[in-house]
Structures are given as C-alpha cells and as structure tokens.
Scaffold this active site. Structure first.
Site, PDB file in Angstrom:
ATOM      1  N   LYS A 208      -6.815  -1.369  10.453  1.00  0.00           N
ATOM      2  CA  LYS A 208      -8.304  -1.928  10.959  1.00  0.00           C
ATOM      3  C   LYS A 208      -8.067  -2.599  12.257  1.00  0.00           C
ATOM      4  CE  LYS A 208      -8.320  -5.051   7.194  1.00  0.00           C
ATOM      5  NZ  LYS A 208      -7.056  -5.048   6.896  1.00  0.00           N
TER       6      LYS A 208
ATOM      7  N   GLU B   4      -3.479 -15.270   2.041  1.00  0.00           N
ATOM      8  CA  GLU B   4      -2.230 -15.194   2.570  1.00  0.00           C
ATOM      9  C   GLU B   4      -1.752 -16.424   2.787  1.00  0.00           C
ATOM     10  OE1 GLU B   4      -0.783 -11.959   4.362  1.00  0.00           O
ATOM     11  OE2 GLU B   4      -2.396 -10.746   3.552  1.00  0.00           O
TER      12      GLU B   4
ATOM     13  N   VAL C   5       0.888  -1.059  -0.006  1.00  0.00           N
ATOM     14  CA  VAL C   5       0.075   0.055   0.013  1.00  0.00           C
ATOM     15  C   VAL C   5       0.777   1.380   0.094  1.00  0.00           C
ATOM     16  CG1 VAL C   5      -1.665   1.372   1.103  1.00  0.00           C
ATOM     17  CG2 VAL C   5      -1.721  -1.066   0.950  1.00  0.00           C
TER      18      VAL C   5
ATOM     19  N   VAL D 184     -11.361  -0.219   5.929  1.00  0.00           N
ATOM     20  CA  VAL D 184     -12.716  -0.901   5.808  1.00  0.00           C
ATOM     21  C   VAL D 184     -12.853  -0.907   3.969  1.00  0.00           C
ATOM     22  CG1 VAL D 184     -15.006  -1.391   5.994  1.00  0.00           C
ATOM     23  CG2 VAL D 184     -13.686  -0.206   7.943  1.00  0.00           C
TER      24      VAL D 184
ATOM     25  N   GLU E 209     -10.307   5.733   6.064  1.00  0.00           N
ATOM     26  CA  GLU E 209     -11.473   5.219   4.743  1.00  0.00           C
ATOM     27  C   GLU E 209     -10.754   3.810   4.553  1.00  0.00           C
ATOM     28  OE1 GLU E 209     -14.501   6.552   3.521  1.00  0.00           O
ATOM     29  OE2 GLU E 209     -14.128   4.268   3.363  1.00  0.00           O
TER      30      GLU E 209
ATOM     31  N   GLY F 298      -6.091  -4.774  -1.999  1.00  0.00           N
ATOM     32  CA  GLY F 298      -5.179  -4.518  -2.953  1.00  0.00           C
ATOM     33  C   GLY F 298      -4.329  -3.156  -2.860  1.00  0.00           C
TER      34      GLY F 298
ATOM     35  N   LYS G 206     -13.369  -5.139  10.689  1.00  0.00           N
ATOM     36  CA  LYS G 206     -14.330  -4.046   9.762  1.00  0.00           C
ATOM     37  C   LYS G 206     -15.729  -3.766  10.065  1.00  0.00           C
ATOM     38  CE  LYS G 206     -11.314  -5.591   5.962  1.00  0.00           C
ATOM     39  NZ  LYS G 206     -11.212  -6.506   4.758  1.00  0.00           N
TER      40      LYS G 206
ATOM     41  N   ILE H 224     -13.533   1.387  -1.525  1.00  0.00           N
ATOM     42  CA  ILE H 224     -15.149   1.436  -1.442  1.00  0.00           C
ATOM     43  C   ILE H 224     -15.237   2.471  -0.337  1.00  0.00           C
ATOM     44  CG2 ILE H 224     -17.243   0.412  -1.270  1.00  0.00           C
ATOM     45  CD1 ILE H 224     -15.928  -2.322  -1.707  1.00  0.00           C
TER      46      ILE H 224
ATOM     47  N   GLY I 260      -2.964 -15.569  -5.164  1.00  0.00           N
ATOM     48  CA  GLY I 260      -2.637 -14.478  -4.443  1.00  0.00           C
ATOM     49  C   GLY I 260      -3.367 -13.619  -3.528  1.00  0.00           C
TER      50      GLY I 260
HETATM   51  N1  HSE Z   1      -7.317  -9.943   3.452  1.00  0.00           N
HETATM   52  C1  HSE Z   1      -8.668  -8.743   3.158  1.00  0.00           C
HETATM   53  C2  HSE Z   1      -9.539  -9.346   2.104  1.00  0.00           C
HETATM   54  C3  HSE Z   1      -8.156  -7.510   2.568  1.00  0.00           C
HETATM   55  O1  HSE Z   1      -9.028 -10.634   1.636  1.00  0.00           O
HETATM   56  O2  HSE Z   1     -10.512  -8.704   1.857  1.00  0.00           O
HETATM   57  C4  HSE Z   1      -7.558  -6.725   3.953  1.00  0.00           C
HETATM   58  O3  HSE Z   1      -8.461  -6.513   4.885  1.00  0.00           O
END
Ligand code: HSE
Length: 429
Positions: free
Chosen positions: A106, A191, A16, A133, A130, A305, A206, A137, A188
């Site tokens: 988060k 994790e 990020v 979460v 922002e 992402g 969230k 979006i 991908g």
């Molecule tokens: N690992 C989360 C997901 C993204 O798969 O939506 C980060 O919160």
C-alpha cells in the site's frame, strides 16, 4: 488442462508470504483447476535464509530477490516485502522481464502507483493489488471492475484495524488512549512502533488508493489530509456517547457536489450509533461505497493478518495466471478523469466543539456571534455548569472545514473562553 506449470516468484516470506506459500501448496489442485494449469513456486526471496519456513522447499529459497524478479521463466511475481525500495525496483524489473505482478504494498502504491502502472502498461503485464487495502475484504476489484460502469461518489470506511480496536476499547471500557494502546500492543494488534497506524499513515495510504480507483484520478498519499487518533481522549468518547454517537477513525473519499473535484481525508470523527460503521467492533474493517446506480454498498471483514491478506493475494494470483494462460490482460490504471484533489479547507463537514467558558451573562451570545461571523450555522448547544464556569458543547451544521477551523481560532481568542477542550468532526448522517 495445460500440464506445463505457471511459475510464481514470491518476494518476501514473512507473515503474509508464508501463508501464500502454504495455501499454494495445500490448495494446489484447486488452484490448477481454477486457473487451467498447475501453478508452482519458482523461488522465494527472503532476507534471512537460515530461518525454517514450514512448507517451503529450502531449495527454492534465495536472498537474491533481484535475480528472482527478472527470471525469464517466471510468469507472476508476488511482492509482499513492503516499503518503497527495493520493492519498486523489483516490481519494475519484473514487468521489464515479462512477468505480471501481484502486490500487497500500500505504501508504494499510494506514493508512486503511477510508476508501477506505467511499467505494467509498457510491458503488457498485469498489476493486481487487492491485498493492499483491507486484506481479504474485496474492495479493489469491486471498484475497478464490478462498479466500472457506475459512478462512485463516496467511499467512507474504517480501514485500519489497530485504531478501530483502540477506539472500540476506549468506547466499551472508558479506558484512555494510552491504556487502550497498551492492550492493542499486548494482543499483537499494534506494532512495537505504532506510528503508522495511530497517526493515520496506514489509513491515508489506503484512502489514496481507494480514491484513485473510485474517481479515476491519480491520488497520492500527499493529497490525503491526515489526522491520527493520539489526541482522542476519554472525554471525547464520553461526549460522543452523550450525543448518541461513537468515535471512529474514518477514511473518507468524496466527489464534490459539482463533480469537478475530489477530496480524500483520514481523521477521527463522531458517527451516530445507528450508522452501520458504528457497529464495527474490535479490529474489523468496513467500507461504505456510495454510487449513482448501485446506491449504498458495504464491505466488511478482517482487514489485516497473514491468512486474510494471503487470501487477497491468492485471488489476484489466480486472475493474473488466467490472463497469462489466455494471452489476456486485466484492467490497467484508469486515471482519465484527472480531477483535482481539493484541500481539506474545502471539505464540507460538521464540528462538535467542547468549550470551557466563564458562566456569566452574554457569553453564549458572544460564542454564537463568533460562529455567525464565520458563516457557520449552529445545530445544537448544550451547557453544563462547573464551579462558576461552564462547559459549552456546540454542534454545527455543515460548513467548509476552513470556516470551521477559523471559527475555532476566533473562539480561542475570546476572553470568556478559557479553553477549547475538544474539536471533532461529525460524519455519517
Ligand atoms: N496495521 C494495519 C491495521 C494492517 O491495523 O489495520 C495493515 O494495513
């Protein structure tokens, strides 16, 4: 336009952070025009300084995040390190030294958001999040600002892309959980350690954040009931299909009908195929918000992402910079309602229960009596024979979750019930 730049400290330069740095450089002129002053990086704190980071001036790179966060010339600290510590210490220190903070964290917000909000309040800074979460979006800003004059009653959504991908694959290919998880890992999405996603911790964090903003009440991670999707089987998905439903991992935050309490929960649930959330495929996220005046709103898009998360961070950065320039402040914490968060047992929901029973006279009556004894009304029953035994699929009307789970325990004790093959909540009607 002011010529003296606003200064930004970037804490973390991973997936990020590197996108944030890239967009700050490539969109520098537009950002300056939108803010009313140029904005530039004052430093970038990283763990591994030797790694080449395209677009980041090596002279700005430091391993001393604490020193960067407390620099007096920094206007905004962007925290994209994640985790509880050192992020909490760094954010608190940034506020103490006069900066505003933009964070995507988060876990920290859900665990201890009040500490961050209190530090922001005490030192007159802004706290924007922002990106915490569902990445790009817009959810936090609509709930904090656009709907600030309305009364939100329900937030229902798919807020984890990895699990939505897994359930979508199970639904579309008939794959089991393990096979779908392997595919999510290979692509991908998941994790190496998928626990946070598949056990629902990510979605629960969230949910805590969304419930807190929606209901003007402090809601912590511990207040959120959580079930992951590791027990969802191909048979559950097939059963959902027979009912005209699909299975989604939902985050549900609700105000009680009497308005005196709220609940927040994350669990797999069947939803009808006609529900807009049923059409959310692959790793996309979508959130329904229901409020008194606005009615139903739906927010949809990529919930994870590097670039989508950076988009949310940059939006917050622009807001924080504008406020700095104008000597203004954005919205602070709004927790005045202080509504109690009720336990899962008080949530009113519906169950889909699949029982393996003996196929002989009186079994159906015994099962129906067990439901009645717990005050749970049956909506539909379907029976399918299987070698002298039978599958009994019962869908209930709405009832408190405690009554539904007590019913299931009593069913397990019946001699004629060989096993409870699956239990799943039904939502979205
Ligand atoms: N690992 C989360 C997901 C993204 O798969 O939506 C980060 O919160």
């Amino acid at each position: 336009m002011r010529t003296r730049p606003l200064k930004v400290a970037l804490l973390g330069c991973g997936v990020v952070g590197s996108e944030v740095a890239r967009i700050m450089t490539t969109h520098a002129d537009d950002l300056a025009a939108r803010i009313g002053a140029p904005v530039e990086l004052a430093g970038v704190a990283v763990r591994r300084p030797d790694r080449v980071r395209e677009g980041v001036d090596p002279a700005l790179v430091t391993t001393d995040a604490a020193a960067l966060a407390r620099r007096e010339d920094v206007d905004v600290v962007v925290e994209v390190i994640g985790g509880l510590e050192p992020a909490r210490r760094l954010i608190t220190s940034a506020f103490e030294h006069g900066a505003s903070v933009v964070t995507a964290n988060k876990a920290l917000l859900a665990e201890d958001g009040s500490t961050l909000h209190e530090a922001a309040e005490k030192h007159g800074g802004d706290l924007y999040y922002e990106a915490a979460v569902a990445a790009a979006i817009p959810l936090v800003r609509p709930l904090r600002e656009s709907l600030a004059g309305d009364k939100v009653n329900r937030v229902l959504g798919i807020v984890n892309g990895t699990t939505n991908f897994i359930l979508d694959r199970m639904d579309s290919t008939g794959a089991g959980y393990g096979e779908a998880l392997d595919e999510a890992t290979a692509l991908g999405y998941a994790e190496a350690d998928p626990t946070a996603d598949v056990e629902g911790f990510d979605a629960a964090a969230k949910a805590a954040i969304l419930a807190g903003i929606a209901f003007h009440t402090r809601v912590r991670l511990d207040d959120v009931y959580r079930e992951g999707l590791t027990d969802v089987s191909a048979a559950d998905i097939a059963s959902a299909k027979r009912m005209g439903c699909t299975v989604k991992l939902l985050a549900i935050c609700e105000r009680a009908a009497d308005g005196r309490s709220v609940t927040a929960r994350v669990h797999p649930a069947m939803i009808p195929l006609g529900h807009p959330l049923a059409g959310v495929r692959e790793a996309y996220n979508a959130v329904f918000v229901e409020s008194d005046a606005a009615g139903q709103l739906m927010f949809y898009g990529p919930g994870a992402g590097g670039a989508p998360t950076a988009s949310a961070v940059l939006g917050d950065l622009v807001a924080a910079c504008r406020n700095k320039l104008n000597g203004a402040r954005g919205p602070g914490e709004s927790a005045y309602a202080q509504l109690p968060v009720s336990p899962m047992g008080e949530v009113v929901t519906r169950y889909h229960i699949s029982l393996d029973v003996a196929d002989k006279p009186g079994v159906l009556a015994q099962v129906a009596t067990t439901f009645a004894e717990h005050g749970v009304s049956i909506d539909t029953v379907r029976q399918q024979g299987k070698d002298g035994d039978a599958w009994l699929v019962v869908v209930t009307h709405s009832a408190p979750d405690a009554a539904l789970s007590a019913t299931v325990e009593a069913l397990r004790d019946l001699e004629t019930v060989r096993g409870v093959a699956s239990i799943m909540r039904v939502e979205g009607e």
